[in-house]
Design a protein around this motif. Structure first.
Motif, PDB file in Angstrom:
ATOM      1  N   ARG A  60      55.306   1.151 107.866  1.00 43.82           N
ATOM      2  CA  ARG A  60      55.097   1.880 106.609  1.00 43.82           C
ATOM      3  C   ARG A  60      53.620   2.140 106.329  1.00 43.82           C
ATOM      4  O   ARG A  60      53.242   3.219 105.908  1.00 43.82           O
ATOM      5  CB  ARG A  60      55.729   1.118 105.439  1.00 43.82           C
ATOM      6  N   ASN A  61      52.773   1.140 106.545  1.00 48.68           N
ATOM      7  CA  ASN A  61      51.359   1.337 106.224  1.00 48.68           C
ATOM      8  C   ASN A  61      50.506   1.690 107.445  1.00 48.68           C
ATOM      9  O   ASN A  61      49.280   1.749 107.349  1.00 48.68           O
ATOM     10  CB  ASN A  61      50.777   0.109 105.514  1.00 48.68           C
ATOM     11  N   ARG A  62      51.163   1.895 108.599  1.00 42.40           N
ATOM     12  CA  ARG A  62      50.470   2.312 109.815  1.00 42.40           C
ATOM     13  C   ARG A  62      49.360   1.337 110.192  1.00 42.40           C
ATOM     14  O   ARG A  62      48.247   1.714 110.553  1.00 42.40           O
ATOM     15  CB  ARG A  62      49.893   3.718 109.658  1.00 42.40           C
ATOM     16  N   LYS A  63      49.673   0.065 110.109  1.00 38.92           N
ATOM     17  CA  LYS A  63      48.725  -0.981 110.480  1.00 38.92           C
ATOM     18  C   LYS A  63      49.317  -1.876 111.559  1.00 38.92           C
ATOM     19  O   LYS A  63      50.541  -1.972 111.715  1.00 38.92           O
ATOM     20  CB  LYS A  63      48.364  -1.844 109.261  1.00 38.92           C
ATOM     21  N   ALA A  64      48.428  -2.524 112.292  1.00 43.66           N
ATOM     22  CA  ALA A  64      48.838  -3.552 113.241  1.00 43.66           C
ATOM     23  C   ALA A  64      48.135  -4.843 112.845  1.00 43.66           C
ATOM     24  O   ALA A  64      47.012  -4.817 112.331  1.00 43.66           O
ATOM     25  CB  ALA A  64      48.468  -3.151 114.661  1.00 43.66           C
ATOM     26  N   ARG A  65      48.788  -5.961 113.062  1.00 43.98           N
ATOM     27  CA  ARG A  65      48.189  -7.256 112.743  1.00 43.98           C
ATOM     28  C   ARG A  65      48.259  -8.150 113.986  1.00 43.98           C
ATOM     29  O   ARG A  65      49.314  -8.336 114.576  1.00 43.98           O
ATOM     30  CB  ARG A  65      48.915  -7.909 111.573  1.00 43.98           C
ATOM     31  N   ARG A  66      47.095  -8.654 114.357  1.00 42.91           N
ATOM     32  CA  ARG A  66      47.026  -9.533 115.532  1.00 42.91           C
ATOM     33  C   ARG A  66      46.878 -10.986 115.073  1.00 42.91           C
ATOM     34  O   ARG A  66      46.097 -11.287 114.174  1.00 42.91           O
ATOM     35  CB  ARG A  66      45.823  -9.146 116.407  1.00 42.91           C
ATOM     36  N   TYR A  67      47.650 -11.869 115.690  1.00 44.47           N
ATOM     37  CA  TYR A  67      47.637 -13.282 115.353  1.00 44.47           C
ATOM     38  C   TYR A  67      47.073 -14.077 116.531  1.00 44.47           C
ATOM     39  O   TYR A  67      47.392 -13.813 117.688  1.00 44.47           O
ATOM     40  CB  TYR A  67      49.055 -13.782 115.051  1.00 44.47           C
ATOM     41  N   HIS A  68      46.269 -15.094 116.203  1.00 40.58           N
ATOM     42  CA  HIS A  68      45.645 -15.933 117.228  1.00 40.58           C
ATOM     43  C   HIS A  68      46.060 -17.388 117.032  1.00 40.58           C
ATOM     44  O   HIS A  68      46.031 -17.899 115.909  1.00 40.58           O
ATOM     45  CB  HIS A  68      44.124 -15.838 117.138  1.00 40.58           C
ATOM     46  N   TRP A  69      46.429 -18.030 118.129  1.00 43.88           N
ATOM     47  CA  TRP A  69      46.761 -19.456 118.124  1.00 43.88           C
ATOM     48  C   TRP A  69      45.941 -20.165 119.192  1.00 43.88           C
ATOM     49  O   TRP A  69      45.588 -19.577 120.200  1.00 43.88           O
ATOM     50  CB  TRP A  69      48.242 -19.676 118.437  1.00 43.88           C
ATOM     51  N   HIS A  70      45.678 -21.461 118.951  1.00 43.80           N
ATOM     52  CA  HIS A  70      44.891 -22.237 119.915  1.00 43.80           C
ATOM     53  C   HIS A  70      45.393 -23.676 119.936  1.00 43.80           C
ATOM     54  O   HIS A  70      45.650 -24.267 118.881  1.00 43.80           O
ATOM     55  CB  HIS A  70      43.407 -22.200 119.523  1.00 43.80           C
ATOM     56  N   SER A  71      45.515 -24.229 121.128  1.00 41.89           N
ATOM     57  CA  SER A  71      46.044 -25.586 121.269  1.00 41.89           C
ATOM     58  C   SER A  71      45.026 -26.653 120.892  1.00 41.89           C
ATOM     59  O   SER A  71      45.380 -27.817 120.745  1.00 41.89           O
ATOM     60  CB  SER A  71      46.491 -25.821 122.715  1.00 41.89           C
ATOM     61  N   GLU A  72      43.760 -26.270 120.756  1.00 43.12           N
ATOM     62  CA  GLU A  72      42.680 -27.203 120.471  1.00 43.12           C
ATOM     63  C   GLU A  72      42.611 -28.295 121.526  1.00 43.12           C
ATOM     64  O   GLU A  72      42.760 -28.050 122.716  1.00 43.12           O
ATOM     65  CB  GLU A  72      42.833 -27.807 119.067  1.00 43.12           C
ATOM     66  N   ASN A  73      42.390 -29.516 121.098  1.00 37.44           N
ATOM     67  CA  ASN A  73      42.260 -30.648 122.011  1.00 37.44           C
ATOM     68  C   ASN A  73      43.647 -31.161 122.385  1.00 37.44           C
ATOM     69  O   ASN A  73      44.383 -31.679 121.571  1.00 37.44           O
ATOM     70  CB  ASN A  73      41.461 -31.763 121.315  1.00 37.44           C
ATOM     71  N   MET A  74      43.983 -31.033 123.662  1.00 37.73           N
ATOM     72  CA  MET A  74      45.331 -31.397 124.086  1.00 37.73           C
ATOM     73  C   MET A  74      45.617 -32.889 123.962  1.00 37.73           C
ATOM     74  O   MET A  74      46.747 -33.303 123.980  1.00 37.73           O
ATOM     75  CB  MET A  74      45.561 -30.935 125.530  1.00 37.73           C
ATOM     76  N   GLU A  75      44.573 -33.722 123.840  1.00 38.50           N
ATOM     77  CA  GLU A  75      44.810 -35.150 123.657  1.00 38.50           C
ATOM     78  C   GLU A  75      45.473 -35.423 122.312  1.00 38.50           C
ATOM     79  O   GLU A  75      46.150 -36.427 122.136  1.00 38.50           O
ATOM     80  CB  GLU A  75      43.489 -35.920 123.770  1.00 38.50           C
ATOM     81  N   SER A  76      45.272 -34.558 121.356  1.00 41.57           N
ATOM     82  CA  SER A  76      45.943 -34.732 120.074  1.00 41.57           C
ATOM     83  C   SER A  76      47.301 -34.043 120.056  1.00 41.57           C
ATOM     84  O   SER A  76      48.081 -34.238 119.156  1.00 41.57           O
ATOM     85  CB  SER A  76      45.078 -34.162 118.940  1.00 41.57           C
ATOM     86  N   PHE A  77      47.545 -33.257 121.091  1.00 34.84           N
ATOM     87  CA  PHE A  77      48.812 -32.547 121.202  1.00 34.84           C
ATOM     88  C   PHE A  77      49.886 -33.481 121.748  1.00 34.84           C
ATOM     89  O   PHE A  77      51.048 -33.441 121.338  1.00 34.84           O
ATOM     90  CB  PHE A  77      48.600 -31.344 122.132  1.00 34.84           C
ATOM     91  N   VAL A  78      49.494 -34.324 122.680  1.00 34.71           N
ATOM     92  CA  VAL A  78      50.383 -35.365 123.206  1.00 34.71           C
ATOM     93  C   VAL A  78      49.487 -36.447 123.799  1.00 34.71           C
ATOM     94  O   VAL A  78      48.466 -36.156 124.398  1.00 34.71           O
ATOM     95  CB  VAL A  78      51.364 -34.800 124.255  1.00 34.71           C
ATOM     96  N   LYS A  79      49.861 -37.688 123.626  1.00 35.23           N
ATOM     97  CA  LYS A  79      48.952 -38.780 123.940  1.00 35.23           C
ATOM     98  C   LYS A  79      48.979 -39.227 125.405  1.00 35.23           C
ATOM     99  O   LYS A  79      48.040 -39.814 125.884  1.00 35.23           O
ATOM    100  CB  LYS A  79      49.268 -39.979 123.035  1.00 35.23           C
TER     101      LYS A  79
END
Length: 407
Positions: A166-185
């Motif tokens: 409708r508004n002729r826009k695109a939206r880009r999203y960014h994700w990052h795993s950061e430090n994987m040691e905090s993701f799983v021990k």
């Protein structure tokens, strides 16, 4: 993992001509290799997850600086250039646009087999990040592109983009795993086979806090999530305007490119022989490789490396682009055999430009810089969708059309 930012862009159509896209791929690879050699794979993934850096990278490789197509172009160029050397580089690009995005989980599982990492965990992270942006936010944007970039050390970033019809826009999203040691021990002990890297498992019982955090994200009101993220809002016009550029930053780069021809910068002796115009492009490339986050607040500035296919701010200078590719490739290849002097000299360019900026007072107006680039375009084999650049006094106009020549 964390959601690291978003960007709103004008929804623009049009394909990338082969003569430009082939160069995008050729420049993207040594740029990523230079980042990995000097700063590591995690540094590249962190940069990729920054919406301002991403847009600057797109601009410096010649993509229209504020187009929604920059996302598709960058991720396609990275996938095609990095994946053939993934084993050596340690980076894998999965997914893509449309139907390609649906292949992401299977591609990640396959990478798990190759690296000893838990591909199922990556696949789940891929699905969750897409679910949050496509369903939980309810912001009117429907995802049509999903890319998952993972290293053989277990870190990853997600780049995905949605369309608002409708508004002729695109939206880009960014994700990052950061430090994987905090993701799983700790590594998953139930995986059998040859372990070629750290094993991670998102579904491990010790990853329960991470799972709960993801669930909590999906429960947040969209406005709260959006306000907490770095937000890049791009204008809807196609041109590059003075207000889009930090003229002091750009001016110091133009000065440096000229000054190296007359002053003996000891650090740059290995770059002698390059013309001022190539040094200008190489300095901007160097900043994308080495710059800190604060340097990417004006992504349009990086369009002054190689222009754009729509000739805004000016046509792509093919000769300059090719010399930049050759110089950076050579520097990266010698760095791989423990001869990093040339790569260090290229890195020094961005540092010198930054230092010069402190006491720099621009002499030229933005309009004068753009005018000169367009007037000189024919000297560097400038090309855009309209054709090759000609001298301004050519009665036929600035461009000589070549619609049948796509090489």
């Amino acid at each position: 993992m964390k959601k690291s930012g978003r960007a709103d862009l004008a929804l623009m159509g049009g394909s990338i001509p082969p003569w430009l896209f082939s160069r995008m791929k050729q420049l993207a690879l040594p740029m990523v290799e230079a980042i990995v050699i000097q700063n590591g794979k995690e540094n590249f993934l962190a940069r990729l997850s920054n919406p301002f850096w991403f847009q600057s990278f797109a601009s410096v490789i010649g993509m229209d600086w504020n187009s929604s197509g920059a996302t598709t172009a960058v991720m396609s160029a990275l996938k095609q250039s990095l994946n053939p050397v993934s084993k050596e580089l340690g980076l894998y690009v999965c997914g893509g646009k449309g139907k390609e995005s649906l292949k992401t989980p299977n591609e990640l599982v396959e990478i798990g087999y190759k690296t000893g990492l838990d591909g199922d965990a990556f696949a789940k992270a891929s699905k969750l990040s897409a679910k949050v942006d496509n369903t939980a936010l309810q912001d009117g944007f429907s995802l049509y592109l999903h890319s998952f970039i993972v290293s053989d050390e277990g870190q990853w970033s997600v780049i995905q983009q949605g369309m608002h019809t409708r508004n002729r826009k695109a939206r880009r999203y960014h994700w990052h795993s950061e430090n994987m040691e905090s993701f799983v021990k700790e590594p998953h002990t139930a995986i059998c086979g040859i372990n070629e890297g750290n094993i991670i498992n998102l579904v491990d019982k010790k990853a329960k806090p991470t799972q709960e955090s993801i669930i909590n994200i999906t429960k947040e009101h969209p406005d709260k999530i959006i306000k907490e993220l770095p937000h890049l809002l791009m204008p809807s016009y196609c041109d590059v305007k003075a207000k889009d550029i930090d003229i002091k930053r750009l001016g110091s780069i133009l000065w440096l490119a000229q000054e190296t021809q007359t002053t003996n910068f000891e650090d740059l002796l290995l770059l002698k022989g390059l013309g001022p115009r190539t040094l200008q492009s190489l300095t901007l490339v160097s900043e994308v490789i080495n710059g800190t986050p604060s340097r990417f607040s004006d992504p349009a500035r990086f369009a002054f490396a190689h222009g754009a296919k729509n000739a805004k701010p000016f046509p792509v200078p093919l000769d300059v682009y090719d010399e930049t590719i050759t110089t950076l490739k050579s520097a990266v290849e010698t760095a791989k055999i423990n001869r990093s002097d040339k790569l260090k000299a290229i890195s020094k360019l961005s540092e010198l430009a930054k230092n010069a900026e402190a006491n720099f007072h621009p002499n030229n107006r933005f309009e004068d810089i753009v005018k000169k680039e367009n007037e000189d375009s024919y000297k560097y084999n400038g090309r855009s969708l309209k054709g090759y650049s000609k001298e301004k006094n050519n009665q036929l106009g600035l461009f000589d059309t070549d619609l049948n020549n796509n090489n």
